[in-house]
Design an enzyme around this catalytic site. Structure first.
Site, PDB file in Angstrom:
ATOM      1  CG  HIS A   1      31.642  21.769  75.106  1.00 49.10           C
ATOM      2  ND1 HIS A   1      32.785  21.022  75.033  1.00 49.10           N
ATOM      3  CD2 HIS A   1      30.717  21.114  74.356  1.00 49.10           C
ATOM      4  CE1 HIS A   1      32.563  19.959  74.271  1.00 49.10           C
ATOM      5  NE2 HIS A   1      31.314  19.994  73.853  1.00 49.10           N
ATOM      6  CD  GLU A   2      27.032  21.642  73.798  1.00 51.81           C
ATOM      7  OE1 GLU A   2      26.778  21.612  72.570  1.00 51.81           O
ATOM      8  OE2 GLU A   2      27.541  20.668  74.392  1.00 51.81           O
TER       9      GLU A   2
ATOM     10  CG  HIS B   1      30.113  21.893  69.565  1.00 54.57           C
ATOM     11  ND1 HIS B   1      31.131  21.186  68.961  1.00 54.57           N
ATOM     12  CD2 HIS B   1      29.885  21.268  70.756  1.00 54.57           C
ATOM     13  CE1 HIS B   1      31.488  20.190  69.732  1.00 54.57           C
ATOM     14  NE2 HIS B   1      30.759  20.221  70.845  1.00 54.57           N
TER      15      HIS B   1
END
Length: 99
Positions: A13-14, A17
């Site tokens: 997820h990170e 980003h």
């Protein structure tokens, strides 16, 4: 104990980003939500694994609770949309490519 976020998908997820992706619930029930056309709109983050939830019932698709860019439990997250993958590649070549 970081359960239910201890299977490694929070890192995915990170990195998403870092590669230019927004949350699936970005913008709520707006057709432009995460700026990727094939991500169904979602009014708010998903927690747990509420498969079948449809928080934007007037727009196509159910909430992408299995998407890495949501807040679902790690065991629920299974992938990115084709459009998100294309955005990752485009962002990589625009901003991250090392020559």
């Amino acid at each position: 104990n970081a359960a239910p976020y201890n299977k490694g998908n929070t890192l995915v997820h990170e990195v998403g980003h870092w590669l230019g992706l927004f949350h699936t619930f970005e913008g709520g029930c707006d057709a432009e939500n995460d700026e990727v056309s094939d991500t169904p709109a979602e009014s708010e983050p998903a927690f747990g694994c509420p498969i079948g939830r449809d928080s934007c019932s007037d727009l196509p698709g159910t909430d992408p609770v299995d998407n890495y860019m949501n807040y679902s439990d790690d065991e629920c997250m299974t992938g990115f949309t084709a459009g998100q993958r294309a955005r990752i590649v485009a962002m990589w070549y625009e901003y991250r490519k090392v020559e």
